[in-house]
Design a protein around this motif. Sequence first.
Motif, PDB file in Angstrom:
ATOM      1  N   SER A  37      -3.125 -10.033  77.648  1.00 15.02           N
ATOM      2  CA  SER A  37      -2.054  -9.840  76.637  1.00 15.02           C
ATOM      3  C   SER A  37      -2.133  -8.639  76.229  1.00 15.02           C
ATOM      4  O   SER A  37      -2.952  -7.162  76.909  1.00 15.02           O
ATOM      5  CB  SER A  37      -3.447 -10.517  75.573  1.00 15.02           C
ATOM      6  OG  SER A  37      -3.776 -10.541  75.223  1.00 15.02           O
ATOM      7  N   THR A  44     -10.794 -16.487  65.899  1.00 17.01           N
ATOM      8  CA  THR A  44     -11.152 -18.558  66.141  1.00 17.01           C
ATOM      9  C   THR A  44     -12.049 -18.840  64.993  1.00 17.01           C
ATOM     10  O   THR A  44     -12.842 -18.372  64.729  1.00 17.01           O
ATOM     11  CB  THR A  44     -11.645 -18.772  67.309  1.00 17.01           C
ATOM     12  OG1 THR A  44     -11.334 -20.333  67.296  1.00 17.01           O
ATOM     13  CG2 THR A  44     -13.064 -18.037  67.848  1.00 17.01           C
ATOM     14  N   ASP A  46     -11.035 -22.030  64.937  1.00 15.47           N
ATOM     15  CA  ASP A  46     -11.243 -22.987  65.228  1.00 15.47           C
ATOM     16  C   ASP A  46     -12.594 -23.567  65.779  1.00 15.47           C
ATOM     17  O   ASP A  46     -12.934 -23.315  67.145  1.00 15.47           O
ATOM     18  CB  ASP A  46     -10.372 -23.781  66.037  1.00 15.47           C
ATOM     19  CG  ASP A  46     -10.090 -24.943  67.101  1.00 15.47           C
ATOM     20  OD1 ASP A  46     -10.843 -25.355  68.127  1.00 15.47           O
ATOM     21  OD2 ASP A  46      -9.624 -25.516  66.539  1.00 15.47           O
ATOM     22  N   GLY A 152      -5.073 -11.391  67.012  1.00 17.76           N
ATOM     23  CA  GLY A 152      -4.474 -13.329  67.917  1.00 17.76           C
ATOM     24  C   GLY A 152      -5.734 -14.072  66.876  1.00 17.76           C
ATOM     25  O   GLY A 152      -6.573 -13.723  67.552  1.00 17.76           O
ATOM     26  N   ASP A 154      -5.971 -18.419  65.854  1.00 22.19           N
ATOM     27  CA  ASP A 154      -5.792 -19.499  66.296  1.00 22.19           C
ATOM     28  C   ASP A 154      -5.166 -20.154  65.380  1.00 22.19           C
ATOM     29  O   ASP A 154      -4.442 -21.109  65.187  1.00 22.19           O
ATOM     30  CB  ASP A 154      -6.993 -21.126  66.851  1.00 22.19           C
ATOM     31  CG  ASP A 154      -8.369 -20.292  66.979  1.00 22.19           C
ATOM     32  OD1 ASP A 154      -8.596 -20.064  65.022  1.00 22.19           O
ATOM     33  OD2 ASP A 154      -8.692 -20.668  67.383  1.00 22.19           O
ATOM     34  N   MET A 155      -6.298 -19.813  63.914  1.00 20.30           N
ATOM     35  CA  MET A 155      -5.865 -21.209  62.837  1.00 20.30           C
ATOM     36  C   MET A 155      -6.259 -19.576  61.695  1.00 20.30           C
ATOM     37  O   MET A 155      -7.890 -19.685  61.600  1.00 20.30           O
ATOM     38  CB  MET A 155      -5.985 -22.367  62.796  1.00 20.30           C
ATOM     39  CG  MET A 155      -7.077 -22.648  62.764  1.00 20.30           C
ATOM     40  SD  MET A 155      -8.217 -24.160  62.525  1.00 20.30           S
ATOM     41  CE  MET A 155      -7.311 -24.982  64.070  1.00 20.30           C
ATOM     42  N   VAL A 172      -1.210 -12.132  64.852  1.00 19.86           N
ATOM     43  CA  VAL A 172       0.362 -12.636  65.757  1.00 19.86           C
ATOM     44  C   VAL A 172      -0.838 -13.404  66.503  1.00 19.86           C
ATOM     45  O   VAL A 172      -1.792 -14.685  66.375  1.00 19.86           O
ATOM     46  CB  VAL A 172       0.382 -12.138  66.239  1.00 19.86           C
ATOM     47  CG1 VAL A 172       0.722 -10.795  66.027  1.00 19.86           C
ATOM     48  CG2 VAL A 172      -1.043 -11.562  67.651  1.00 19.86           C
ATOM     49  N   ASP A 173      -0.470 -14.829  66.741  1.00 15.43           N
ATOM     50  CA  ASP A 173      -0.398 -16.285  67.234  1.00 15.43           C
ATOM     51  C   ASP A 173      -1.319 -15.944  68.429  1.00 15.43           C
ATOM     52  O   ASP A 173      -1.020 -15.093  69.048  1.00 15.43           O
ATOM     53  CB  ASP A 173       0.695 -16.467  67.785  1.00 15.43           C
ATOM     54  CG  ASP A 173       0.584 -18.305  68.945  1.00 15.43           C
ATOM     55  OD1 ASP A 173      -1.363 -18.948  68.218  1.00 15.43           O
ATOM     56  OD2 ASP A 173       1.119 -18.978  69.246  1.00 15.43           O
ATOM     57  N   GLY A 174      -2.511 -16.080  68.945  1.00 18.18           N
ATOM     58  CA  GLY A 174      -3.942 -16.578  69.395  1.00 18.18           C
ATOM     59  C   GLY A 174      -4.044 -17.276  70.013  1.00 18.18           C
ATOM     60  O   GLY A 174      -4.790 -17.829  71.105  1.00 18.18           O
ATOM     61  N   GLN A 175      -3.908 -18.466  69.481  1.00 21.53           N
ATOM     62  CA  GLN A 175      -3.845 -19.423  69.939  1.00 21.53           C
ATOM     63  C   GLN A 175      -3.020 -20.101  71.298  1.00 21.53           C
ATOM     64  O   GLN A 175      -4.156 -20.863  72.270  1.00 21.53           O
ATOM     65  CB  GLN A 175      -3.134 -20.386  69.334  1.00 21.53           C
ATOM     66  CG  GLN A 175      -3.275 -22.303  69.654  1.00 21.53           C
ATOM     67  CD  GLN A 175      -4.735 -23.028  69.464  1.00 21.53           C
ATOM     68  OE1 GLN A 175      -5.943 -22.941  69.908  1.00 21.53           O
ATOM     69  NE2 GLN A 175      -5.363 -23.490  68.104  1.00 21.53           N
ATOM     70  N   GLN A 176      -2.053 -19.366  71.681  1.00 21.59           N
ATOM     71  CA  GLN A 176      -1.999 -19.751  73.872  1.00 21.59           C
ATOM     72  C   GLN A 176      -2.935 -18.886  74.436  1.00 21.59           C
ATOM     73  O   GLN A 176      -3.059 -19.269  75.661  1.00 21.59           O
ATOM     74  CB  GLN A 176      -0.419 -18.128  73.384  1.00 21.59           C
ATOM     75  CG  GLN A 176       0.567 -19.152  72.835  1.00 21.59           C
ATOM     76  CD  GLN A 176       1.244 -20.598  72.132  1.00 21.59           C
ATOM     77  OE1 GLN A 176       0.967 -20.941  74.198  1.00 21.59           O
ATOM     78  NE2 GLN A 176       1.284 -21.244  70.831  1.00 21.59           N
TER      79      GLN A 176
END
Length: 448
Positions: A37, A44, A46, A152, A154-155, A172-176
């Motif tokens: 990435s 995280t 989560d 990145g 996740d939530m 930014v979105d790190g869940q991916q």
Amino acid sequence: MVSATYGTTGVDWENRLDVGRLRRERLQKLKAELDRSELGALLTFDFHNIRYMTSTHIGTWAMDKLIRFALLPRGGDPVLWDFGSAARHHQLYSPWLDEPHAAAGRGEHYGARAGISTLRGAIPTGAGRAEDVAAKIAQVMADFGLAGQPIGVDMIELPVLEALQRLGFPVVDGQQQFLEARRVKTRDEVGLLTQAVSMVDAAYEDLYAFLRPGVRENECVGLVSKTLFDLGSEHVEGVNAISGERCSPHPHMFSDRMIRPGDPAFFDILHSYQGYRTCYYRTFAVGSASPGMRGAYKICRELIDNAISLVKPGATTADIVQVWPDATDFGFGDEEAAFGLQYGHGVGLSIWERPIFSRLTSIDNPETLEPGQVFALETYWPAADGWGAARIEEEILVTESGCEVLTKFPAEELLIAGQRYYTTGGELPPVRESQSHLNSRPAAGGVA
């Protein structure tokens, strides 16, 4: 046989699951996704991603608190901030957190630290917890030369997000990255998933023996939960116990309904063994099954068998879902309204990981199947009587040449639970209408 089932203890005389290898391989996969990435770090909150990254666990009571958090900086190893004395416990019993940082000269307890977030906003905003979380993360980012680089996540709670942005970090979105790392399971993850479903096999054995007219759905939940905890489960996430007229439409929640003669009853058992989940439906008829219920079960079984027959490396989720019926074929207006009934989803540290199988999304956005993926396929079909329904779910491992079904409790035909009844003319037929007068006059549409 591809996936073996072992005992739940470690022994010196047999190679079983290798927990050290599990920790290393999970972290290696996550680091590889971070390297691919453009992110400076993965953050995280989560519970399941924290476990995947750090191999720590403090009890299921903490799953919804968003209190603990962990950071994986590019080029480094995880740093975990945890609740109260849990951090001290990690320093004593989870040496893999501190050791790589100590070897790099960052101090004795760089990897396992005390630290809490906002308790989902319960701590007053004036206490500055969000700013403290951001400052802790910023310091580690600076230590690795990553100041100002994108993080990145996740939530995240909005006050923490805003505090990080004020310090100059794009969030930014790190869940991916987490989902991609978890998509294909390691050999030890497959072993844990197999052990988890074997415990549900046993729960269904007890449940089949227990089912009879007069028991309640919530009693079934209690029985299953006890069996699983006795066998070593760490968390019974849920037991969907659905019976009688509650089967159609499917409410996804057990009640205190009392089961009656001739009722259909289906169950979904979701629990966790060393973090690894199950999602595993079975359907029974209690005492006897109506012809309509028997027909619904046959269709439900055919739908899942058609799907399983296509599972192999290189197949796509679109290939699978195209053998399932359109939502309008079983009483729903569109695919969104029927979502989750003809369905599939990855299973790992959480359920509903990748890949996802649904006519709502998979036809236009297919995912390609690979060896090592573990997922559940589940089908549903309503009975012609308008209130009964069948539900079947199998957990599947993609192998090099095809697939293996991990869920073993019998489901090729509808099982009748409860005692057999005998009349002056012999055994009462297992396929019959639950109202006796409909069976005494076959010409009226009953069963002889």
